[in-house]
Design a protein around this motif. Structure first.
Motif, short mmCIF file in Angstrom:
data_model
loop_
_atom_site.label_atom_id
_atom_site.label_comp_id
_atom_site.label_asym_id
_atom_site.label_seq_id
_atom_site.Cartn_x
_atom_site.Cartn_y
_atom_site.Cartn_z
N GLY A 19 22.30 -47.71 8.01
CA GLY A 19 21.90 -48.99 7.45
C GLY A 19 20.94 -48.80 6.28
N ALA A 20 19.97 -47.92 6.45
CA ALA A 20 19.00 -47.66 5.38
C ALA A 20 19.69 -47.02 4.17
CB ALA A 20 17.89 -46.74 5.90
N LEU A 22 22.82 -47.44 3.25
CA LEU A 22 23.59 -48.49 2.58
C LEU A 22 22.68 -49.44 1.81
CD1 LEU A 22 26.31 -49.28 5.26
CD2 LEU A 22 26.68 -48.36 2.97
N LEU A 23 21.53 -49.79 2.37
CA LEU A 23 20.60 -50.67 1.67
C LEU A 23 20.04 -49.99 0.41
CD1 LEU A 23 18.80 -52.27 4.73
CD2 LEU A 23 20.29 -53.44 3.09
N ALA A 26 22.79 -50.02 -2.12
CA ALA A 26 22.94 -51.38 -2.65
C ALA A 26 21.90 -51.64 -3.74
CB ALA A 26 22.81 -52.40 -1.53
N MET A 27 20.67 -51.21 -3.50
CA MET A 27 19.63 -51.40 -4.52
C MET A 27 19.97 -50.63 -5.79
SD MET A 27 15.94 -51.66 -2.59
CE MET A 27 15.85 -49.93 -2.27
N GLU A 83 27.56 -53.62 0.38
CA GLU A 83 26.78 -52.57 1.03
C GLU A 83 25.48 -53.11 1.62
OE1 GLU A 83 26.22 -49.19 -1.51
OE2 GLU A 83 28.33 -48.63 -1.42
N ALA A 84 24.84 -54.05 0.93
CA ALA A 84 23.61 -54.65 1.45
C ALA A 84 23.89 -55.42 2.74
CB ALA A 84 22.97 -55.57 0.41
N GLY A 87 24.70 -52.88 5.48
CA GLY A 87 23.48 -52.18 5.88
C GLY A 87 22.64 -53.04 6.79
N ALA A 88 22.47 -54.30 6.43
CA ALA A 88 21.71 -55.23 7.28
C ALA A 88 22.43 -55.44 8.61
CB ALA A 88 21.52 -56.56 6.55
N SER A 103 32.10 -51.04 7.55
CA SER A 103 31.57 -49.93 6.76
C SER A 103 32.58 -48.80 6.67
CB SER A 103 30.27 -49.40 7.36
OG SER A 103 29.26 -50.37 7.32
#
Length: 153
Positions: A19-20, A22-23, A26-27, A83-84, A87-88, A103
């Motif tokens: 998750g982290a 992917l986040l 995303a950023m 992706e965000a 990830g969430a 995912s």
């Protein structure tokens, strides 16, 4: 009091890790979108987008393919949003299974872009740096697919 590492704890830690990742990815889609340009295949990009000249039909006109519904920048932004969201979703136990399924599917879909980028890197316009980067990026998809798949439990 001692801490016991259970299979559930491992599963939770793994989900938080992916998750982290992917986040963070995303950023990066929004901070440095150019990093993702090469992995968006030209056939997905509208010809009215300046970076994609489009395909030429038998009469010499440029045409969009059936999948060319967005510009390269729009594809990068949409994949960053996806992706965000995934990830969430992996961070929330109630949505983890569906986020893990999605995912894994997303990483499988991304294979097309990585294969296309690798094909272009080894083409006449490819550079040594492109070859090195895309030769590494493509095989990284398999562990990501397997990682996401493992979180389905």
């Amino acid at each position: 009091m001692s801490f016991r590492w259970s299979p559930q704890t491992s599963q939770n830690a793994s989900a938080v890790g992916l998750g982290a990742l992917l986040l963070a990815s995303a950023m990066k889609h929004f901070r440095t979108p150019g990093f993702y340009n090469a992995v968006v295949p030209d056939y997905l990009c509208r010809i009215d987008a300046p970076e994609n000249p489009g395909a030429v039909d038998h009469s010499g006109r440029t045409v969009n393919g059936p999948l060319a519904i967005m510009s390269r920048e729009e594809w990068i932004a949409v994949s960053g949003l996806l992706e965000a969201a995934l990830g969430a979703g992996l961070l929330i136990p109630a949505t983890r299974k569906i986020a893990a399924d999605a995912s894994a599917a997303m990483f499988v879909a991304f294979l097309a872009g990585h294969i296309d980028a690798l094909r272009r890197a080894y083409g006449p316009d490819g550079t040594h740096a492109d070859r090195r980067i895309h030769t590494v990026r493509l095989p990284l998809q398999l562990p990501l697919i397997l990682w996401a798949w493992s979180l389905r439990k």
